[in-house]
Design a protein around this motif. Structure first.
Motif, PDB file in Angstrom:
ATOM      1  N   ASP A 290       0.838  -1.206   0.000  1.00 55.24           N
ATOM      2  CA  ASP A 290       0.000   0.000   0.000  1.00 55.24           C
ATOM      3  C   ASP A 290       0.870   1.252   0.000  1.00 55.24           C
ATOM      4  OD1 ASP A 290      -2.240  -1.598   0.038  1.00 55.24           O
ATOM      5  OD2 ASP A 290      -2.577  -1.410   2.201  1.00 55.24           O
ATOM      6  N   GLN A 291       1.932   1.217   0.814  1.00 54.82           N
ATOM      7  CA  GLN A 291       2.861   2.348   0.858  1.00 54.82           C
ATOM      8  C   GLN A 291       3.549   2.534  -0.491  1.00 54.82           C
ATOM      9  OE1 GLN A 291       3.260   4.520   3.110  1.00 54.82           O
ATOM     10  NE2 GLN A 291       5.303   5.432   2.897  1.00 54.82           N
ATOM     11  N   THR A 292       3.848   1.430  -1.167  1.00 52.61           N
ATOM     12  CA  THR A 292       4.478   1.509  -2.487  1.00 52.61           C
ATOM     13  C   THR A 292       3.595   2.262  -3.469  1.00 52.61           C
ATOM     14  OG1 THR A 292       5.662  -0.580  -2.128  1.00 52.61           O
ATOM     15  CG2 THR A 292       5.413   0.167  -4.400  1.00 52.61           C
ATOM     16  N   GLY A 293       2.306   1.977  -3.438  1.00 57.05           N
ATOM     17  CA  GLY A 293       1.380   2.684  -4.314  1.00 57.05           C
ATOM     18  C   GLY A 293       1.377   4.181  -4.052  1.00 57.05           C
ATOM     19  N   ARG A 294       1.435   4.569  -2.783  1.00 54.05           N
ATOM     20  CA  ARG A 294       1.460   5.999  -2.460  1.00 54.05           C
ATOM     21  C   ARG A 294       2.757   6.652  -2.922  1.00 54.05           C
ATOM     22  NH1 ARG A 294      -1.332   3.920   2.122  1.00 54.05           N
ATOM     23  NH2 ARG A 294       0.599   3.633   3.289  1.00 54.05           N
ATOM     24  N   VAL A 295       3.872   5.933  -2.764  1.00 56.06           N
ATOM     25  CA  VAL A 295       5.163   6.487  -3.181  1.00 56.06           C
ATOM     26  C   VAL A 295       5.222   6.633  -4.697  1.00 56.06           C
ATOM     27  CG1 VAL A 295       7.661   6.074  -3.241  1.00 56.06           C
ATOM     28  CG2 VAL A 295       6.380   5.641  -1.145  1.00 56.06           C
ATOM     29  N   VAL A 296       4.627   5.699  -5.431  1.00 53.95           N
ATOM     30  CA  VAL A 296       4.578   5.816  -6.892  1.00 53.95           C
ATOM     31  C   VAL A 296       3.910   7.131  -7.284  1.00 53.95           C
ATOM     32  CG1 VAL A 296       3.509   4.878  -8.979  1.00 53.95           C
ATOM     33  CG2 VAL A 296       4.649   3.349  -7.379  1.00 53.95           C
ATOM     34  N   GLY A 297       2.827   7.479  -6.594  1.00 49.74           N
ATOM     35  CA  GLY A 297       2.149   8.744  -6.870  1.00 49.74           C
ATOM     36  C   GLY A 297       3.034   9.942  -6.603  1.00 49.74           C
ATOM     37  N   ILE A 298       3.856   9.857  -5.549  1.00 51.58           N
ATOM     38  CA  ILE A 298       4.760  10.965  -5.229  1.00 51.58           C
ATOM     39  C   ILE A 298       5.871  11.073  -6.270  1.00 51.58           C
ATOM     40  CG2 ILE A 298       6.449  11.808  -3.549  1.00 51.58           C
ATOM     41  CD1 ILE A 298       4.716  10.614  -1.351  1.00 51.58           C
ATOM     42  N   ILE A 299       6.497   9.932  -6.616  1.00 53.20           N
ATOM     43  CA  ILE A 299       7.600   9.947  -7.577  1.00 53.20           C
ATOM     44  C   ILE A 299       7.115  10.415  -8.938  1.00 53.20           C
ATOM     45  CG2 ILE A 299       9.288   8.514  -8.787  1.00 53.20           C
ATOM     46  CD1 ILE A 299      10.000   9.007  -5.885  1.00 53.20           C
ATOM     47  N   TRP A 300       5.935   9.981  -9.336  1.00 54.02           N
ATOM     48  CA  TRP A 300       5.390  10.359 -10.636  1.00 54.02           C
ATOM     49  C   TRP A 300       5.234  11.878 -10.744  1.00 54.02           C
ATOM     50  CZ3 TRP A 300       4.781   8.283 -15.240  1.00 54.02           C
ATOM     51  CH2 TRP A 300       3.888   8.847 -16.137  1.00 54.02           C
ATOM     52  N   GLN A 301       4.939  12.512  -9.616  1.00 55.14           N
ATOM     53  CA  GLN A 301       4.745  13.964  -9.602  1.00 55.14           C
ATOM     54  C   GLN A 301       5.916  14.682  -8.934  1.00 55.14           C
ATOM     55  OE1 GLN A 301       1.090  14.389  -7.414  1.00 55.14           O
ATOM     56  NE2 GLN A 301      -0.125  13.267  -8.909  1.00 55.14           N
ATOM     57  N   LEU A 302       7.087  14.032  -8.898  1.00 50.17           N
ATOM     58  CA  LEU A 302       8.205  14.568  -8.124  1.00 50.17           C
ATOM     59  C   LEU A 302       8.597  15.989  -8.508  1.00 50.17           C
ATOM     60  CD1 LEU A 302      10.204  13.984  -5.879  1.00 50.17           C
ATOM     61  CD2 LEU A 302      11.753  13.002  -7.576  1.00 50.17           C
ATOM     62  N   PRO A 303       8.800  16.310  -9.800  1.00 49.48           N
ATOM     63  CA  PRO A 303       9.180  17.696 -10.121  1.00 49.48           C
ATOM     64  C   PRO A 303       8.167  18.722  -9.609  1.00 49.48           C
ATOM     65  CG  PRO A 303       9.550  16.272 -12.014  1.00 49.48           C
ATOM     66  CD  PRO A 303       8.789  15.464 -11.005  1.00 49.48           C
TER      67      PRO A 303
END
Length: 438
Positions: A290-303
Motif C-alpha cells: 500500500d505504501q508503495t502505491g502511495r510512493v509511486v504517486g509521489i515519484i510520478w509527480q516529483l518535479p
C-alpha cells in the motif's frame, strides 16, 4: 537525554540507509556474478575511497560520500564501432562538441572494462532476461527489506490497539464539548458505572456477539442507544453478565475512510487499555505494498512536488507531511521519533516504519525508466531485445547491441535535475522542515 536520543535516531537512520544501499548493490552483485559477468568494484558511497579490500577479481570498499553505491560491471555498453576502428588504425578517437565528448568519455571508460577477459564476460553480451534480472535485483532487495521491516513492525511488535480490557469508567455522562472535567451532583451516572462495569474487566461479548477488540464492542454499543443490552465481562477469572443501556450522545466516531466525524451514537462511558497487538503475518507485506502505491504517486509527480516544496519554503507555508524528503529531512524525522516522550516500543516501531518507507522510496525511485537509474538500464535491455525479435520476425540480420552511450547527454541532464531537486529538498528540510509532532 532528549538530545542524545535525537542523535541516536539520526545515527540509526544513517546506518539503516547504509545497510539499505549495501543490500541494493548486493541485489545487483549476486546475479551478475551468478551469470558470469566480471565485477570490478562493489562500492558504498561516491567520491574518494576511504577503505577497500580486494577479494578475487572484485574490489569491495567504502567511499567518502554515503549518498549511494554502485557495482562496476564489465561491458555495461557494447564497444563503439568508431573506437574499434580508431584503435585498429592506431589513432585516438576524435572529439568534437560537448555532447560528443561526453559520449566519447563514457565509451573510453566502458572500453577499459572490456580489457582481458572482460570482453567475454561483458554485461551487454547476456541475454535480455539476465540483464533485466541483474538490474531489477537492486530494487527488489529494497522491496524485500521493506516487507521484512513492516512485517516486524506489524507482527513482531504489533499495532497499538484498544483491547477489550477496561482501563477506566466514567462516573457520569458529560455533554460533548463541555469544559467540565469532573462530575457534579445531579449529573447522570454513566451507563457503564450504573451497570457495574469496573476497571480491569475484560469484555467477552456485547449483545450476544463475541468481541476481540474494543472497536468491535464500541460499534455494537454505538448502534444501540436507549436499548438495554447484555455485556458479558470476565472479572477475577469468572464471567458475569451485566445489563447496560447506552444513552444517545454526540461523540466523535471513526468514519469508513479513516477520518473522524461527529455523530449521535450510543454511549456508555468507558475506555480501554491500549496495548501492542500482533497482526496477521500478511498485514506487514500488505502495508508495504500500500505504501508503495502511495510512493509511486509521489515519484510520478516529483518535479511538481519539489517545486511546491520550494514555494512553501519561500512563502513560509507548512510542508505537506506526505511530500518528498531529502536524507536530511529523513534524518530529522528519525531524531524526532527517537526523542519523543513515548514508550520504547513506540519509538522502535516508528523507526521501523521510517526505514521501511525509505526502502520503498529507493525501490520505486530506482525503477524510474531513465538512465542512470536501474529502470533506465532495464528499458535499454528491453529495447535491445525488441530489436532482435523484430529482426528475427522480418528475416533480417541480427542488429548490433543498443549503444546506450549515445544517451549519456540525457543521463547528465537527469543527474543535474536530480541534484537540483535534491538540493532544493535539503534546503527545505533545513529551513522549513516537515513537522511530525505539533
Amino acid at each position: 537525554m532528549t538530545v542524545l536520543a535525537f542523535i541516536i535516531g539520526v545515527v540509526v537512520l544513517v546506518l539503516g540507509l547504509a545497510v539499505s544501499i549495501a543490500l541494493h548493490e548486493v541485489g545487483h552483485l549476486l546475479p551478475a556474478k551468478a551469470f558470469g559477468v566480471r565485477v570490478g568494484q562493489y562500492m558504498i558511497g561516491f567520491g574518494p575511497t576511504i577503505f577497500s579490500r580486494r577479494k578475487g577479481e572484485t574490489e569491495y570498499g567504502f567511499k567518502l560520500l554515503p549518498l549511494g553505491g554502485y557495482i562496476s560491471m564489465a561491458g555495461m555498453y557494447p564497444p563503439s564501432p568508431r573506437a574499434a576502428e580508431a584503435e585498429a588504425e592506431g589513432r585516438p578517437p576524435r572529439r568534437r562538441r560537448l555532447f560528443e565528448a561526453m559520449i566519447q568519455d563514457a565509451r573510453v571508460v566502458n572500453e577499459e572494462t572490456l580489457q582481458g577477459d572482460g570482453a567475454d564476460r561483458a554485461f551487454y553480451r547476456l541475454p535480455v532476461y539476465k540483464r533485466v534480472i541483474i538490474m531489477l535485483g537492486g530494487p527488489a532487495m529494497n522491496l524485500i527489506l521493506a516487507i521484512i521491516l513492516f512485517a516486524i513492525m506489524f507482527s513482531g511488535i504489533g499495532v497499538q490497539t484498544a483491547t477489550t480490557t477496561i482501563a477506566s469508567v466514567n462516573e457520569c455522562v458529560l455533554p460533548a464539548g463541555t469544559s467540565k472535567t469532573s462530575c457534579a451532583d445531579g449529573d447522570p451516572a454513566s451507563p457503564a458505572a450504573a451497570a457495574g462495569i469496573r476497571p480491569g474487566d475484560v469484555i467477552v461479548s456485547v449483545d450476544g456477539t463475541t468481541v476481540d477488540t474494543f472497536a468491535e464492542a464500541s460499534a455494537i454499543i454505538q448502534k444501540s442507544p436507549d436499548a438495554t443490552i447484555p455485556v458479558v465481562v470476565e472479572r477475577d477469572g469468572a464471567r458475569q453478565t451485566l445489563r447496560v443501556t447506552p444513552v444517545l450522545a454526540t461523540r466523535e466516531v471513526a468514519a469508513a475512510d479513516g477520518t473522524t466525524k461527529t455523530a449521535e451514537v450510543g454511549f456508555v462511558g468507558m475506555s480501554a487499555r491500549v496495548a501492542f497487538v500482533s497482526q496477521p503475518i500478511w498485514d506487514g507485506p500488505q502495508a508495504a505494498l500500500d505504501q508503495t502505491g502511495r510512493v509511486v504517486g509521489i515519484i510520478w509527480q516529483l518535479p511538481a512536488r519539489v517545486y511546491q516544496t520550494a514555494v512553501d519554503t519561500v512563502t513560509g507555508a507548512g510542508r505537506d507531511p506526505n511530500g518528498p524528503l531529502s536524507v536530511v529531512g529523513a534524518g530529522r524525522l528519525a531524531g524526532e521519533v527517537a526523542a519523543t516522550e513515548a514508550p520504547i516500543l513506540n519509538r522502535v516501531s516508528g523507526m521501523l516504519a521510517l526505514l521501511g518507507s525509505l526502502n520503498i522510496a529507493l525501490f520505486v525511485f530506482n525503477l524510474v525508466p531513465l538512465l542512470p537509474l536501474d529502470g533506465g538500464h532495464v528499458v535499454v535491455a528491453l529495447w535491445d531485445g525488441l530489436k532482435r525479435v523484430w529482426a528475427k520476425l522480418t528475416g533480417r540480420r541480427a542488429p548490433r547491441p543498443v549503444d546506450a552511450t549515445k544517451l549519456v547527454p540525457v543521463t547528465y541532464i537527469v543527474v543535474i535535475a536530480l541534484v537540483l531537486m535534491g538540493g532544493t529538498l535539503i534546503l527545505a528540510d533545513i529551513v522549513n522542515p516537515v513537522q511530525l509532532f505539533d
